[in-house]
Design a protein around this motif. Structure first.
Motif, mmCIF file in Angstrom:
data_model
loop_
_atom_site.group_PDB
_atom_site.id
_atom_site.type_symbol
_atom_site.label_atom_id
_atom_site.label_comp_id
_atom_site.label_asym_id
_atom_site.label_seq_id
_atom_site.Cartn_x
_atom_site.Cartn_y
_atom_site.Cartn_z
ATOM 1 N N SER A 30 0.794 -1.142 0.102
ATOM 2 C CA SER A 30 -0.057 0.036 -0.114
ATOM 3 C C SER A 30 1.102 1.333 0.035
ATOM 4 O O SER A 30 0.480 2.248 -0.572
ATOM 5 N N THR A 31 1.893 1.337 0.695
ATOM 6 C CA THR A 31 2.942 2.475 0.910
ATOM 7 C C THR A 31 3.363 2.623 -0.551
ATOM 8 O O THR A 31 3.668 3.813 -1.136
ATOM 9 N N ASP A 84 7.237 -4.178 6.566
ATOM 10 C CA ASP A 84 6.450 -4.367 7.535
ATOM 11 C C ASP A 84 6.982 -4.173 8.911
ATOM 12 O O ASP A 84 6.374 -3.985 9.762
HETATM 13 C C1 5RP Z 1 5.317 -6.716 0.179
HETATM 14 C C2 5RP Z 1 6.042 -5.707 1.253
HETATM 15 C C3 5RP Z 1 5.957 -4.453 1.468
HETATM 16 O O1 5RP Z 1 6.698 -3.613 1.597
HETATM 17 C C4 5RP Z 1 5.247 -4.630 3.147
HETATM 18 O O2 5RP Z 1 4.329 -5.580 3.260
HETATM 19 C C5 5RP Z 1 4.529 -3.393 3.640
HETATM 20 O O3 5RP Z 1 3.468 -3.268 3.073
HETATM 21 P P1 5RP Z 1 2.456 -1.775 3.424
HETATM 22 O O4 5RP Z 1 3.212 -0.677 2.663
HETATM 23 O O5 5RP Z 1 0.999 -2.172 2.848
HETATM 24 O O6 5RP Z 1 2.369 -1.695 4.769
HETATM 25 O O7 5RP Z 1 7.159 -6.129 1.678
HETATM 26 O O8 5RP Z 1 5.805 -7.979 0.035
#
Ligand code: 5RP
Length: 218
Positions: A30-31, A84
């Motif tokens: 999402s980011t 994460d």
């Molecule tokens: C995807 C990833 C993402 O960078 C991680 O899950 C963070 O996601 P979000 O920006 O939605 O919090 O490693 O495989």
């Protein structure tokens, strides 16, 4: 500010790290999606992008941003992606979106890794977020047993297949005090494609979004 607003703020701040006229590596999640939307505003000032997943490729193309195959690219000045969890040492857990293997490959090629996260992702020790491990389907049970031997509690991510046709085991219950050693140990297990620890290739810069604005850690 909401968590999405914080993610949007760091995504916009990351534009300052994009090199004019060059290709940018783009992460998944999402980011990263907020970053892609921001990147669309300067798409005429970049050569294009390399995508770390099919979903990222589709979003980039929907904005009219040219996507290059990584094999066509010799030199990638910067890779921009979320995480994460991240520590002040710039070690990360990634793969919540299941794209860890391609993310790790693009990050390896890039000269600079810019991690974009909201402040909830900054932790003293990695491990509260279950550690994703991509495995070849045939090796699922064997790898799970090995991960139990390392003190984890692996759970199959139900109904999920990676862009590479593999499975994800999410490993709960780890307190990761030595991320580099654990990354090496897990990557060594036969049947593991990649482990979601990014310690041997940490981020170079972290843009951290909080209520007081965007802070840079490096
Ligand atoms: C995807 C990833 C993402 O960078 C991680 O899950 C963070 O996601 P979000 O920006 O939605 O919090 O490693 O495989």
């Amino acid at each position: 500010m909401t968590q999405d607003e914080l993610k949007q703020a760091v995504a916009r701040a990351a534009l300052a790290h994009v090199v004019e006229g060059r290709i940018v590596g783009v992460g998944t999640g999402s980011t990263a999606n907020f970053f892609i939307d921001a990147l669309a505003g300067i798409k005429d000032r970049i050569a294009g992008a390399v995508a770390s997943s099919e979903s990222t490729r589709q979003r980039l193309e929907s904005h009219g941003i040219r996507v290059f195959d990584l094999n066509e690219v010799d030199d990638l000045p910067v890779y921009i992606d979320g995480a994460d969890e991240i520590t002040v040492e710039m070690h990360m857990t990634k793969g919540g979106g299941g794209a860890l293997t391609r993310e790790k490959i693009v990050a390896a090629v890039a000269q600079k890794f810019v991690c974009i996260v909201d402040e909830s992702k900054l932790v003293p020790v990695l491990g509260r977020f279950p550690l994703p491990v991509e495995v070849i389907p045939l090796a699922r049970a064997y790898v799970a047993r090995e991960l139990v031997r390392l003190g984890g509690e692996p759970r199959l991510r139900e109904g999920f297949v990676t862009d590479n046709g593999n499975l994800i085991l999410d490993v709960h219950g780890l307190s990761i005090v030595d991320p580099e050693a654990l990354e090496a140990r897990i990557t060594q297990i036969a049947g593991v494609v990649a482990c979601g620890l990014f310690a041997r290739r940490p981020a170079d810069i972290c843009l951290l979004g909080g209520s007081a604005g965007v802070r840079t850690l490096s």
